[in-house]
Design an enzyme around this catalytic site. Structure first.
Site, PDB file in Angstrom:
ATOM      1  N   SER A 103       0.853  -1.181   0.000  1.00  0.00           N
ATOM      2  CA  SER A 103       0.000   0.000   0.000  1.00  0.00           C
ATOM      3  C   SER A 103       0.891   1.233   0.000  1.00  0.00           C
ATOM      4  CB  SER A 103      -0.875  -0.005   1.268  1.00  0.00           C
ATOM      5  OG  SER A 103      -1.516   1.237   1.469  1.00  0.00           O
ATOM      6  N   TYR A 137      -1.889   0.161  10.807  1.00  0.00           N
ATOM      7  CA  TYR A 137      -1.898  -0.296   9.417  1.00  0.00           C
ATOM      8  C   TYR A 137      -0.617   0.104   8.691  1.00  0.00           C
ATOM      9  CZ  TYR A 137      -3.529  -0.958   4.605  1.00  0.00           C
ATOM     10  OH  TYR A 137      -3.653  -1.358   3.301  1.00  0.00           O
TER      11      TYR A 137
END
Length: 264
Positions: free
Chosen positions: A142, A155
């Site tokens: 990501s 995250y």
């Protein structure tokens, strides 16, 4: 896996039942791979495989695999006789708390799936990849694997871990024919990602994408995977960052219509 399937180039996609994983399975099936779709939820896996097999008969099969379990990964991969491409897609996000308020159980679950899950599957599949002339590992990380933002500590820490695994593998496998690619998507509108992160709050999940003109969708990321896999074997895309035009950076997202200048 049948004898016919074992003679066909095979791609294993974790987290393959929905979202980016399902779209990647379809894309690679269209490119001629037999796709082995792995995940925890048999019903989602079966639905995805059935849909792919309608358009590409016999192209998809299913294995149940929990990437957070050593035994589950070993048992699932034991049933695969060939793997040419591994797509480590399983992972995801939980919560948007500040570091000081973070739920450490959620942090642990994110680390187990995004980081240790990627390592577990890679360790078990690597012997199969080494036998393939098309050996490629694609890790779906990501933009959170290279940038941070408020409320994203757990995250971003996990996705930094995913990207670091890719970068380290790239060094450690230097001199072998195995490619290692880290794909880092920005804002992707999928059915489950934000809904899961926000604990099932549909209204809050919808706000993540509110006003954004053409966020990425799962098939956009799948196209990127198909691209890097389809290149000649001596070409390695170390890192592929892909964001919608509306997202210039993690912290800069345009929430209004864009004039796309459509052709007359």
């Amino acid at each position: 896996m049948s004898a016919d399937e074992s003679s066909q180039a095979t791609a294993l996609i974790t987290g393959g039942g929905t979202g980016i994983g399902a779209a990647t399975a379809r894309r690679l099936a269209a490119d001629g791979f037999h796709v082995v779709i792995a995940g925890r939820r048999r019903e989602r896996l079966d639905a995805t495989a059935t849909a792919i097999n309608v358009d590409f008969p016999g192209a998809a099969s299913v294995i149940v695999m929990d990437v957070t379990s050593d035994a589950s990964v070993r048992e699932a991969v034991a049933g695969i006789s060939r793997c040419d491409v591994l797509v480590n897609n399983a992972g995801g996000a939980l919560g948007v708390s500040r570091v000081e308020d973070g739920d450490l159980a959620e942090w642990q679950r994110m680390y187990d799936a995004n980081v240790l899950g990627t390592v577990r599957v890679t360790q078990v599949v690597l012997p199969l990849l080494r036998r393939s002339p098309r050996a490629t590992i694609v890790n779906i990380s990501s933009v959170a694997g290279e940038s941070v933002y408020e409320g994203g500590g757990g995250y971003t820490a996990a996705k930094h871990g995913t990207s670091v695994i890719s970068e380290t593998l790239r060094l450690e496998l230097n001199g072998e024919h195995v490619r290692v690619v880290d794909v880092r998507p920005g804002l992707v509108h999928t059915e489950e990602f934000s809904l899961t992160r926000l604990h099932g709050d549909q209204a809050a999940a919808d706000k993540v994408y509110e006003g954004v003109d053409r966020p990425l969708v799962a098939s956009d990321v799948a196209e990127c995977v198909g691209f890097v896999v389809g290149l000649p074997q001596h070409v390695n895309i170390d890192t592929l960052v892909v964001k919608p035009v509306a997202q210039a950076a993690v912290h800069k997202l345009y929430r209004a219509p864009i004039d796309w200048k459509t052709e007359a």
